[in-house]
Enzyme design. Structure first.
Site, PDB file in Angstrom:
ATOM      1  N   GLY A  87       0.834  -1.197   0.000  1.00  0.00           N
ATOM      2  CA  GLY A  87       0.000   0.000   0.000  1.00  0.00           C
ATOM      3  C   GLY A  87       0.866   1.243   0.000  1.00  0.00           C
ATOM      4  N   GLN A  91       2.978  10.132   1.070  1.00  0.00           N
ATOM      5  CA  GLN A  91       4.288   9.461   1.125  1.00  0.00           C
ATOM      6  C   GLN A  91       5.153   9.767  -0.090  1.00  0.00           C
ATOM      7  OE1 GLN A  91       2.405   5.436   2.113  1.00  0.00           O
ATOM      8  NE2 GLN A  91       4.369   5.321   3.186  1.00  0.00           N
ATOM      9  N   CYS A 138       5.944   0.102   7.154  1.00  0.00           N
ATOM     10  CA  CYS A 138       5.568   1.254   6.345  1.00  0.00           C
ATOM     11  C   CYS A 138       6.750   1.641   5.465  1.00  0.00           C
ATOM     12  CB  CYS A 138       5.210   2.416   7.270  1.00  0.00           C
ATOM     13  SG  CYS A 138       4.682   3.890   6.393  1.00  0.00           S
ATOM     14  N   LEU A 139       6.467   1.947   4.207  1.00  0.00           N
ATOM     15  CA  LEU A 139       7.561   2.314   3.291  1.00  0.00           C
ATOM     16  C   LEU A 139       8.242   3.619   3.710  1.00  0.00           C
ATOM     17  CD1 LEU A 139       6.021   1.351  -0.180  1.00  0.00           C
ATOM     18  CD2 LEU A 139       7.591   0.042   1.261  1.00  0.00           C
ATOM     19  N   HIS A 182      -4.436   1.483   7.539  1.00  0.00           N
ATOM     20  CA  HIS A 182      -3.077   2.038   7.590  1.00  0.00           C
ATOM     21  C   HIS A 182      -2.919   3.161   6.558  1.00  0.00           C
ATOM     22  CE1 HIS A 182       1.488   1.412   7.825  1.00  0.00           C
ATOM     23  NE2 HIS A 182       1.331   2.198   6.788  1.00  0.00           N
ATOM     24  N   GLU A 183      -3.388   2.912   5.327  1.00  0.00           N
ATOM     25  CA  GLU A 183      -3.208   3.915   4.264  1.00  0.00           C
ATOM     26  C   GLU A 183      -4.104   5.125   4.478  1.00  0.00           C
ATOM     27  OE1 GLU A 183      -0.647   3.560   2.661  1.00  0.00           O
ATOM     28  OE2 GLU A 183      -0.330   1.425   3.022  1.00  0.00           O
ATOM     29  N   HIS A 209      -2.683   7.548   6.826  1.00  0.00           N
ATOM     30  CA  HIS A 209      -1.657   8.429   6.241  1.00  0.00           C
ATOM     31  C   HIS A 209      -2.284   9.742   5.753  1.00  0.00           C
ATOM     32  CE1 HIS A 209       2.181   6.378   6.243  1.00  0.00           C
ATOM     33  NE2 HIS A 209       1.685   5.268   5.707  1.00  0.00           N
TER      34      HIS A 209
HETATM   35 NI    NI Z   1       2.600   3.400   5.624  1.00  0.00          NI
END
Ligand code: NI
Length: 178
Positions: A50, A55, A98-99, A140-141, A144
């Site tokens: 995701g 991000q 998380c990226l 989670h997304e 963000h």
């Molecule tokens: Ni994340």
């Protein structure tokens, strides 16, 4: 997908990761149509399941995800202006990463099932009930988009340890790169 330009993923503590993203409006259509495939390509390359627009430095309410198992055909989703309209009382714990905080993982407790509403790229309204990994990933997304990271949903002690470890590893990495 090799001809699609990948996007740099911003890492903690980039300020935009803490900002509330604004809703995608009609005037953003071209921008979002260009951004979505690049976000998907960036997510697959990472690899991740995701990615949210903040991000990659875009303060828009846009997320992409694909929670298909490895080996299955890809099942990309692009969600414009996603919102959680219902959440189960039952909770589930799942390990998240998380990226934007690469290499760090923690168990996070969230509602086990959610109902999510969003628009497709062409404006079509969609609604879906999700459980398991998809429910976790959606929450989670969507977090963000409100400047919330998964580390905000763990105990302060675990959060401090994880973020300290992350910053230390980043420092080592940048030293190695010099
Ligand atoms: Ni994340």
């Amino acid at each position: 997908m090799t001809d699609i330009l990948l996007l740099p993923v911003l890492l903690h503590p980039a300020p935009i990761l803490r900002a509330k993203a604004r809703p995608v409006a009609e005037g953003d259509a071209d921008r979002v149509r260009e951004l979505a495939p690049r976000m998907l390509a960036t997510m697959y390359k990472a690899p991740g399941i995701g990615l949210a627009a903040p991000q990659v430095g875009e303060g828009l309410r846009l997320i992409v995800l694909d929670v298909q198992h490895e080996g299955s055909p890809p099942s990309p989703m692009v969600l414009v202006n996603p919102e959680i309209v219902a959440a189960s009382e039952e909770r589930a714990i799942r390990e998240e990463g998380c990226l934007s905080i690469p290499g760090q993982y923690a168990d996070v407790e969230r509602p086990a099932r959610v109902k999510v509403r969003w628009r497709e790229l062409d404006g079509t309204r969609r609604e879906m009930e999700a459980d398991d990994l998809l429910a976790t990933c959606l929450q989670h997304e969507i977090d963000h988009l409100d400047g919330v990271m998964f580390t905000d949903r763990i105990s302060p002690l675990k959060r401090n340890m994880l973020l300290k470890r992350f910053l230390k590893e980043q420092k080592l990495k940048s030293r190695e790169a010099m």
